[in-house]
Write an enzyme that holds these catalytic residues in place. Structure first.
Site, mmCIF file in Angstrom:
data_model
loop_
_atom_site.group_PDB
_atom_site.id
_atom_site.type_symbol
_atom_site.label_atom_id
_atom_site.label_comp_id
_atom_site.label_asym_id
_atom_site.label_seq_id
_atom_site.Cartn_x
_atom_site.Cartn_y
_atom_site.Cartn_z
ATOM 1 N N VAL A 70 0.839 -1.197 0.000
ATOM 2 C CA VAL A 70 0.000 0.000 0.000
ATOM 3 C C VAL A 70 0.876 1.250 0.000
ATOM 4 O O VAL A 70 0.633 2.199 -0.762
ATOM 5 C CB VAL A 70 -0.966 -0.022 1.202
ATOM 6 N N LYS B 113 8.044 -5.817 -8.316
ATOM 7 C CA LYS B 113 8.116 -6.795 -7.215
ATOM 8 C C LYS B 113 8.918 -7.969 -7.757
ATOM 9 O O LYS B 113 8.400 -8.765 -8.553
ATOM 10 C CB LYS B 113 6.700 -7.242 -6.836
ATOM 11 N N ALA C 296 9.796 -8.959 -0.248
ATOM 12 C CA ALA C 296 8.752 -9.875 0.235
ATOM 13 C C ALA C 296 8.976 -10.058 1.731
ATOM 14 O O ALA C 296 10.085 -10.431 2.154
ATOM 15 C CB ALA C 296 8.826 -11.211 -0.489
#
Ligand SMILES: Nc1ncnc2c1ncn2[C@@H]1O[C@H](COP(=O)(O)OP(=O)(O)OP(=O)(O)O)[C@@H](O)[C@H]1O
Ligand SMILES: C[C@H](N)[C@H](N)CCCCCC(=O)O
Ligand SMILES: [Mg+2]
Length: 332
Positions: free
Chosen positions: A111, A126, A226
């Protein structure tokens, strides 16, 4: 089920057939340190100014010169409540590339990353996605969709492109697109199980080739890890090791509530121990001024702001919350 793991630009998954080609991998553009001459300051809203004074505690080079790899110890009076390493600028001040990491999973990295992309116009990447939203297995890799699973091994370029051209529903990439409209790069590695990447890869009979994880080009880029800073990519290599190799400044996303002080300071110590440049800390959650100030002071890091919990999380609300609580110039 056949071995899985998707390989896209910037990375490979080693499987039984050896490493897949790192399609689209490019040389990383160097990120040059800047703003060393400015002093730490606080704007009165709990946000420290951009830039640590020369030799301020919190500068990993200075830390190493002193043999001080700990956040504990003497706090430089110039840096109280501030500190942090130089912004992620490159030649000509045009580079603004940041790694978004955090104290752990679910702390709010995606977010915040979406908010930052929206605020700065950065693209998003990512490198390694394990599982999808809600900690469910990655539906794209179940083998239910013929062709896609083999694409995930990185052995079939055509279907790999088909898999990676569109963000997978439930992926962090898809959430960033939805919450910001930012351009996104395909993941380098997509793993089925919502587990630590090293283990999710093992369960698919593959191994992540961390050496091949290379950020895509672009002057404005937000990269999300991650989980937390010491999450393993393999049993030998942790995310923090990867960040140290990249030398792209990291923003550490931290919770505000009880427990965050130790989590945050531990993460800061782990990053400093590896020489990872720390741009600052972004808090996520309810107000807790003392926790934020304490982490900024003892950790000698710049407090960039706090993203409150949004009852309605959508693009407009996130953009407004970013404007209200962070300064774009801190990420210029
Ligand atoms: N500011 C916020 N307001 C409302 N909900 C939020 C906010 N920040 C995070 N969330 C919600 O909390 C959950 C976890 O957030 P997020 O996905 O950003 O965590 P993460 O740190 O990226 O996790 P991961 O390690 O899996 O990547 C999500 O459901 C997200 O929508
Ligand atoms: C599945 C989860 N949402 C993330 N993709 C991966 C989080 C790994 C955490 C590993 C750990 O610290 O134990
Ligand atoms: Mg995330």
């Amino acid at each position: 089920m056949a071995a899985g793991g998707a390989a896209g630009p910037g990375g490979t998954v080693r499987g039984p057939n050896g490493p897949a080609p790192a399609a689209g991998a490019v040389e990383r553009q160097p990120d040059r340190a800047a703003d060393r001459g400015t002093r730490c300051r606080d704007d009165g809203a709990g946000r420290a100014g951009a830039g640590a004074g020369p030799g301020c505690a919190g500068d990993p080079a200075a830390d190493r010169a002193r043999g001080d790899l700990s956040v504990a110890g003497v706090v430089d009076a110039e840096c109280l409540g501030g500190g942090g390493d130089p912004p992620g600028r490159g030649a000509g001040g045009a580079m603004a590339r940041f790694v978004i990491t955090g104290t752990g999973t679910d702390v709010g990295k995606t977010v915040f990353a979406a908010g930052l992309c929206g605020m700065t116009g950065a693209a998003y990447w990512k490198p390694v996605q394990s599982g999808l939203a809600g900690n469910v297995p990655n539906a794209a890799l179940t083998g239910d969709a013929p062709g896609q699973h083999s694409a995930c091994t990185g052995r079939t370029p055509t279907t790999r492109a088909a898999l990676t051209d569109v963000a997978q529903p439930g992926s962090d990439r898809a959430e960033v697109e939805q919450l910001s409209g930012a351009p996104t790069h395909p993941e380098a590695v997509m793993l089925r199980e919502p587990l630590s990447p090293h283990r999710a890869a093992e369960l698919e009979g593959v191994e992540i080739d961390a050496e091949a994880l290379t950020p895509p080009p672009g002057a404005r880029l937000v990269i999300e890890g991650a989980g937390g800073v010491l999450v393993p990519l393999t049993r030998q290599i942790l995310f923090a090791d990867l960040f140290a190799r990249w030398q792209i400044p990291v923003v550490l996303v931290c919770a505000t509530g009880l427990g965050t002080i130790s989590h945050s300071l531990s993460a800061i110590e782990a990053l400093r121990a590896r020489g990872v440049p720390i741009h600052g800390v972004a808090f996520a959650g309810d107000p807790n001024g003392d926790n934020m100030a304490t982490i900024g002071q003892i950790g000698r890091v710049r407090v960039l702001g706090r993203l409150p919990h949004l009852a309605r999380l959508d693009r407009a609300a996130l953009a407004q919350a970013m404007r209200d609580n962070f300064r774009a110039e801190d990420f210029a």
